[in-house]
Design an enzyme around this catalytic site. Structure first.
Site, PDB file in Angstrom:
ATOM      1  CD  GLN A  40      -3.098  -0.831   2.167  1.00 42.42           C
ATOM      2  OE1 GLN A  40      -2.512  -1.600   2.452  1.00 42.42           O
ATOM      3  NE2 GLN A  40      -4.022  -0.041   2.069  1.00 42.42           N
ATOM      4  CG  HIS A  60       1.500  -4.204 -13.798  1.00 44.78           C
ATOM      5  ND1 HIS A  60       2.239  -4.974 -13.314  1.00 44.78           N
ATOM      6  CD2 HIS A  60       1.327  -3.041 -13.028  1.00 44.78           C
ATOM      7  CE1 HIS A  60       3.353  -3.758 -12.122  1.00 44.78           C
ATOM      8  NE2 HIS A  60       2.231  -2.597 -11.989  1.00 44.78           N
ATOM      9  CG  ASP A  73       3.750   0.169 -11.407  1.00 48.15           C
ATOM     10  OD1 ASP A  73       2.944  -1.055 -10.272  1.00 48.15           O
ATOM     11  OD2 ASP A  73       3.190   0.357 -12.335  1.00 48.15           O
ATOM     12  NE  ARG A  98      -0.648  -4.710  12.203  1.00 44.99           N
ATOM     13  CZ  ARG A  98      -1.055  -4.842  10.967  1.00 44.99           C
ATOM     14  NH1 ARG A  98      -2.270  -4.252  10.185  1.00 44.99           N
ATOM     15  NH2 ARG A  98      -1.405  -5.826  10.588  1.00 44.99           N
ATOM     16  CG  HIS A 143      -1.230  -6.329   5.113  1.00 38.47           C
ATOM     17  ND1 HIS A 143      -0.740  -5.162   6.778  1.00 38.47           N
ATOM     18  CD2 HIS A 143      -2.269  -5.783   4.536  1.00 38.47           C
ATOM     19  CE1 HIS A 143      -2.045  -4.761   6.112  1.00 38.47           C
ATOM     20  NE2 HIS A 143      -2.545  -5.174   5.221  1.00 38.47           N
ATOM     21  CG  ASN A 187      -3.358  -7.662   8.010  1.00 31.93           C
ATOM     22  OD1 ASN A 187      -3.951  -7.277   8.859  1.00 31.93           O
ATOM     23  ND2 ASN A 187      -3.973  -7.130   6.465  1.00 31.93           N
ATOM     24  CD  GLU A 188      -8.000  -7.198   7.579  1.00 29.50           C
ATOM     25  OE1 GLU A 188      -8.266  -7.376   6.640  1.00 29.50           O
ATOM     26  OE2 GLU A 188      -8.022  -6.238   8.409  1.00 29.50           O
ATOM     27  CG  ASN A 332      -6.614  -5.542  11.537  1.00 29.55           C
ATOM     28  OD1 ASN A 332      -5.909  -5.687  12.684  1.00 29.55           O
ATOM     29  ND2 ASN A 332      -6.282  -6.214  10.272  1.00 29.55           N
ATOM     30  CE1 TYR A 334      -9.835  -2.388   8.816  1.00 27.40           C
ATOM     31  CE2 TYR A 334      -9.609   0.407   9.195  1.00 27.40           C
ATOM     32  CZ  TYR A 334      -8.757  -1.029   8.683  1.00 27.40           C
ATOM     33  OH  TYR A 334      -7.254  -0.791   8.830  1.00 27.40           O
ATOM     34  CD  GLU A 405      -5.118  -2.735   9.361  1.00 23.07           C
ATOM     35  OE1 GLU A 405      -6.245  -2.967   8.750  1.00 23.07           O
ATOM     36  OE2 GLU A 405      -4.494  -3.883   9.089  1.00 23.07           O
TER      37      GLU A 405
HETATM   38  C1  BGC Z   1      -6.202  -3.998   5.228  1.00 19.52           C
HETATM   39  C2  BGC Z   1      -5.593  -2.748   5.058  1.00 19.52           C
HETATM   40  C3  BGC Z   1      -6.576  -2.442   4.699  1.00 19.52           C
HETATM   41  C4  BGC Z   1      -7.449  -1.336   5.453  1.00 19.52           C
HETATM   42  C5  BGC Z   1      -8.950  -0.672   5.287  1.00 19.52           C
HETATM   43  C6  BGC Z   1      -7.622  -3.443   6.996  1.00 19.52           C
HETATM   44  O1  BGC Z   1      -8.666  -4.850   5.921  1.00 19.52           O
HETATM   45  O2  BGC Z   1      -5.789  -5.039   6.413  1.00 19.52           O
HETATM   46  O3  BGC Z   1      -4.912  -2.924   4.456  1.00 19.52           O
HETATM   47  O4  BGC Z   1      -6.245  -0.785   4.271  1.00 19.52           O
HETATM   48  O5  BGC Z   1      -8.389  -2.887   6.185  1.00 19.52           O
HETATM   49  O6  BGC Z   1      -9.822  -1.157   4.336  1.00 19.52           O
END
Ligand code: BGC
Length: 545
Positions: A40, A60, A73, A98, A143, A187-188, A332, A334, A405
């Site tokens: 990222q 690509h 890129d 992290r 990741h 990760n995830e 993680n 959100y 996260e």
């Molecule tokens: C991921 C991140 C991503 C974030 C927001 C997580 O699932 O680990 O790489 O940027 O969510 O979408």
């Protein structure tokens, strides 16, 4: 009677105002961090001898699968701007950074026959620079950016990935373990398997529902466990670090808490999402959650797959080998979703077979007043974070949790007061959970800077720092949220009254940036419900006094 009522009201008000007062402190040893991931932010996709990753390949060859047809890129060019990144980490007053290692930057083809000195030097320099300023590196070994050559062998669906991941992990543990004391293997896993193989959101973008995602999960869990056993046997004592995994989920809120079917749907979704990977590692008996095993076995039979479930089975030995392979619970999260059962006629219209059909719920975010964000899937529901932490605490016997996260997106701008509100609200929810006995020991905000947001390209911004993707240096500028988060980490407290205006540096930067970055409105502070309630009660009290 009235006196008694008033006394109770006063006590209630005191309780609420202490909870919703504008400053709330975290435990003194609470760990604060900020995060990023290799693909990222790094760019340098073919710098030196770096190999191609599945994300290089996808972006690509199939740019149409990315919302704005872009790729990583160059992205934020951290391959060259890493010193500035460390400076930003310092400005935030966090103790932990992290970040992840790119497998194809270190082993260009995925195999040990070609080790990249340039790749090793890059991470070694970054780690040294962090340590120079007393910042603890927390390193994710994987990741999402798998070497493309390994995908050509089937990626995580091929059991050969287990020894290959172990070789790669051994190399990085050997190289960096003298300086890195907190590791996460992967990760995830849910996103890797479900979004990479079942549906085509993430590379390798298979769109092959119902089968390979479960193979991916099976191999991934075994690969994770092998790495942890190796670390414990060969490195942990000598290097003195800890190792774990980062799993993810949204909170699955029952659409109607008074409806037992919705409650069951919520529980089942938690088990299918978080439990798929957390149950084998953190539960008392290990293995996949019972509800997953039974549902997928029964559905497989009904669908004509015979006696062999689409969900592979672990042997007893494997169950024991996977259980307990994490020194902490990395989570993680959100947002939240509302769930209710999908009916027998599958009116939700999921493909059969598919993971979503196996879960058997309808999930959406309709009909709630959760504020929206820059991402369609992300709505602001801090209470969901509280429920999630309590659920993990109950389900896995009070593990030590690190929130690896949490954060929110917008569509750009330095005056990101919605992000400030999000952090204050979610951190208040975390604090509520801690006060209710949940063992949360650290919080890592996502993300250090705006970066390549996978399928969403550059449209959705999660950064505390704005990145000018049009400037050659990819100039970074702190947003308002960076200053607020720095204040949180420095004071170890949330202070709702701290809402700075853009300062001189930010105004100057804003003048150079596109119009979207200049918005200056300090949106009205989001009043939490408890705060509103306190006010109402105080008014009531005043009338009675
Ligand atoms: C991921 C991140 C991503 C974030 C927001 C997580 O699932 O680990 O790489 O940027 O969510 O979408």
């Amino acid at each position: 009677m009235w006196n008694w009522f008033i006394l109770m009201l006063i006590l209630f008000c005191m309780f609420y105002s202490s909870k919703s007062s504008s400053v709330r402190h975290f435990p003194s040893d609470f760990m604060w961090g900020v995060g990023s991931s290799a693909y990222q932010i790094e760019g340098g996709w073919n710098a030196d001898d770096k190999g191609e990753s599945i994300w290089d390949y996808l972006t690509h060859n199939r740019p149409d699968k990315i919302d704005d047809h872009t790729n990583g890129d160059i992205t934020a060019d951290s391959y060259h701007q890493w010193r500035r990144d460390v400076q930003m980490v310092r400005e935030l007053h966090v103790s932990t950074y992290r970040f992840s290692l790119s497998w194809p930057r270190i082993l260009p083809n995925g195999y040990m026959n070609h080790v990249s000195n340039a790749g090793i030097k890059y991470y070694s320099n970054l780690i040294d620079e962090l340590l120079k300023y007393n910042i603890t590196p927390m390193v994710t070994i994987f990741h999402w950016d798998l070497p493309q050559r390994l995908q050509e062998l089937g990626g995580w669906t091929n059991p050969e990935i287990i020894p290959l991941f172990k070789d790669y992990a051994r190399l990085v543990l050997e190289l960096f373990g003298d300086r890195v004391k907190t590791w996460t293997t992967i990760n995830e896993p849910w996103h890797i398997c479900e979004h990479g193989y079942d549906v085509e959101y993430n590379a390798p973008s298979y769109n092959f529902p119902g089968i390979p995602a479960y193979l991916c999960g099976h191999n991934l869990l075994k690969a994770h466990a092998e790495v942890v056993h190796m670390y414990r046997a060969e490195f942990q004592q000598r290097q003195g670090g800890r190792i774990g995994i980062t799993v993810d989920t949204s909170w699955q809120e029952p659409r109607n808490r008074n409806n037992p079917d919705d409650l069951e749907a919520s529980e089942r979704t938690m088990q299918f999402y978080l439990g798929w990977f957390a149950h084998p590692i953190f539960s008392r008996h290990g293995n996949y959650p019972k509800v997953m095993i039974e549902r997928i076995r029964n559905l497989s039979k009904q669908q004509g797959f015979g006696e062999r479930s689409r969900l592979p089975e672990f042997t007893t030995e494997e169950i024991h080998r996977i259980r307990g392979t994490s020194d902490f619970f990395g989570i993680n999260s959100y947002t939240s979703f509302l769930v209710s059962p999908n009916d027998h006629n599958n009116s939700a219209g999921f493909p059969i077979p598919s993971y979503n059909h196996d879960v058997g719920v309808v999930f959406d975010q309709n009909g709630v007043d959760w504020p929206s964000s820059g991402s369609e899937w992300l709505r602001v529901d801090p209470k969901g974070m509280y429920h999630l932490l309590k659920w993990i605490h109950r389900e896995y016997n009070a593990p030590m949790i690190i929130i690896t996260e949490n954060g929110v997106s917008d569509r750009g701008g330095l005056a990101d007061y919605a992000r400030v509100d999000y952090y204050n609200l979610y951190l208040s929810a975390v604090l509520d959970a801690i006060e209710d006995g949940v063992n949360v020991r650290g919080y890592i905000s996502w993300s250090l800077m705006d970066s390549y947001e996978w399928k969403a390209g550059y449209r959705e911004k999660f950064g505390l720092y704005h990145v000018d993707f049009n400037s050659p240096q990819r100039t970074r500028t702190p947003k308002i949220s960076a200053r607020v988060y720095a204040n949180i980490c420095k004071t170890n407290a949330i202070d709702w009254s701290y809402r700075p205006e853009l300062n001189e540096q930010q105004l100057q930067a804003a003048a150079r940036l596109p119009a979207e970055s200049v918005a200056r409105t300090n949106s009205a502070a989001t009043l939490s419900w408890s705060c509103t309630l306190s006010l109402l009660l105080l008014l009531l009290l005043a009338r009675h006094c």
